[in-house]
Design a protein around this motif. Sequence first.
Motif, mmCIF file in Angstrom:
data_model
loop_
_atom_site.group_PDB
_atom_site.id
_atom_site.type_symbol
_atom_site.label_atom_id
_atom_site.label_comp_id
_atom_site.label_asym_id
_atom_site.label_seq_id
_atom_site.Cartn_x
_atom_site.Cartn_y
_atom_site.Cartn_z
ATOM 1 N N TYR A 95 0.780 -1.230 0.000
ATOM 2 C CA TYR A 95 0.000 0.000 0.000
ATOM 3 C C TYR A 95 0.816 1.288 0.000
ATOM 4 C CZ TYR A 95 -3.720 -3.295 1.177
ATOM 5 O OH TYR A 95 -4.599 -4.343 1.177
ATOM 6 N N ASP A 96 2.093 1.235 -0.298
ATOM 7 C CA ASP A 96 2.862 2.473 -0.424
ATOM 8 C C ASP A 96 2.317 3.288 -1.594
ATOM 9 O OD1 ASP A 96 4.387 1.718 1.699
ATOM 10 O OD2 ASP A 96 6.262 1.458 0.570
ATOM 11 N N GLY A 102 -2.105 5.256 -8.126
ATOM 12 C CA GLY A 102 -2.924 5.397 -9.332
ATOM 13 C C GLY A 102 -4.061 4.409 -9.438
ATOM 14 N N ALA A 103 -4.241 3.577 -8.404
ATOM 15 C CA ALA A 103 -5.237 2.497 -8.489
ATOM 16 C C ALA A 103 -6.668 3.015 -8.541
ATOM 17 C CB ALA A 103 -5.059 1.534 -7.318
ATOM 18 N N ALA A 104 -6.960 4.090 -7.818
ATOM 19 C CA ALA A 104 -8.333 4.617 -7.800
ATOM 20 C C ALA A 104 -8.800 4.984 -9.209
ATOM 21 C CB ALA A 104 -8.415 5.827 -6.870
ATOM 22 N N LYS A 105 -7.926 5.603 -9.994
ATOM 23 C CA LYS A 105 -8.258 5.974 -11.367
ATOM 24 C C LYS A 105 -8.555 4.746 -12.206
ATOM 25 C CE LYS A 105 -8.344 8.550 -15.157
ATOM 26 N NZ LYS A 105 -9.446 9.495 -15.460
ATOM 27 N N VAL A 106 -7.722 3.720 -12.073
ATOM 28 C CA VAL A 106 -7.913 2.477 -12.834
ATOM 29 C C VAL A 106 -9.244 1.830 -12.472
ATOM 30 C CG1 VAL A 106 -7.041 0.115 -13.096
ATOM 31 C CG2 VAL A 106 -5.452 2.052 -13.160
ATOM 32 N N GLU A 126 -3.832 8.022 -0.360
ATOM 33 C CA GLU A 126 -3.879 7.148 -1.533
ATOM 34 C C GLU A 126 -4.670 5.877 -1.248
ATOM 35 O OE1 GLU A 126 -0.550 9.937 -1.935
ATOM 36 O OE2 GLU A 126 -1.127 8.548 -0.335
ATOM 37 N N VAL A 127 -4.443 5.292 -0.079
ATOM 38 C CA VAL A 127 -5.185 4.088 0.288
ATOM 39 C C VAL A 127 -6.667 4.404 0.459
ATOM 40 C CG1 VAL A 127 -5.509 2.336 2.068
ATOM 41 C CG2 VAL A 127 -3.200 2.917 1.298
ATOM 42 N N ALA A 128 -6.958 5.551 1.067
ATOM 43 C CA ALA A 128 -8.361 5.942 1.266
ATOM 44 C C ALA A 128 -9.082 6.089 -0.076
ATOM 45 C CB ALA A 128 -8.433 7.238 2.059
ATOM 46 N N LEU A 134 -12.999 1.219 -4.718
ATOM 47 C CA LEU A 134 -13.471 -0.163 -4.621
ATOM 48 C C LEU A 134 -14.913 -0.212 -4.131
ATOM 49 C CD1 LEU A 134 -10.384 -1.948 -2.969
ATOM 50 C CD2 LEU A 134 -11.174 -2.245 -5.319
ATOM 51 N N ALA A 135 -15.202 0.555 -3.081
ATOM 52 C CA ALA A 135 -16.541 0.544 -2.493
ATOM 53 C C ALA A 135 -17.578 1.050 -3.492
ATOM 54 C CB ALA A 135 -16.549 1.388 -1.225
#
Length: 285
Positions: A95-96, A102-106, A126-128, A134-135
């Motif tokens: 989770y660094d 960039g995962a939220a955008k994907v 970034e994790v938030a 995801l949610a």
Amino acid sequence: MISMKKAVAMFAAAITVIFPMNSCSSKKSSSDTAKAENELTVTFFDVGKADSILLRTDNSTVIIDCGEKGDGKEIVSTLGEQGVDTVDYLIITHYDKDHVGGAAKVIKDLDVKNVFAPAYVEESDEVAKYEKALAEKGIEPTLLTSDVSFELDGISYTINAPEKDYYGEDDDNDFSLVTKVVHGGNTLLFAGDAMEQRLEEIMDIGTCTLLKLPYHGRELANLEEFLNAVQPKCVVVCTSNSEFDSDVQNLLLEKNIPTYSTCFNGKITASSDGAQITMTTEKGI
């Protein structure tokens, strides 16, 4: 005394001379190894000291990490150019921010079917944002505490989970998921940010054709032992000039391992036909 800038330039020149190859073969020669039915293309995006890796065949898409905030756009754009809007598996090694940023955008822009991530907790903006994305899509990530394997388009994937639930304060890198991909006679190993404890856990993971070097090319006490164990035919380093440790550079030179790095070569593409892996870079080699 040689300046850092000059030293980096010297290394780039040295690696061009010593490693003129543009392909790396599996243990069996290409004439002895039947080509796979589908070609596997692996793109290592040039996103600085961060990992953002896309694995594609004509019928499958896997992403390993998404770089930092803003880096997800390049993944989405690249897939859009190929007419692809579905991701079979998204693997977040840890989770660094330079892996999950960039995962939220994907997740927001693409139809992500499955998400694998390690089973530990980290709090950051970034994790938030990743968890919110995801949610909003109703995706429940699979948090790995044991290894998992799956097959896509004739390619075997095994994700090696961390063996411990605690590695020490600020040692979250050792939670890195390590992904082993077998395509015909080629084996590709993606080591995330595995540090000393994690490398000890995967020391017997087997040999590989291509290794994504762990921890952005920083120095690790048992890196040479790990290289001796996995015996890569070529190495890719996702890193920046300042992070690619000079001792690690020298180690790779001494071992005569063809090495490609995003800081010297820009975006790197590895194309596997199951018999050999052909490397294409934006610049350099």
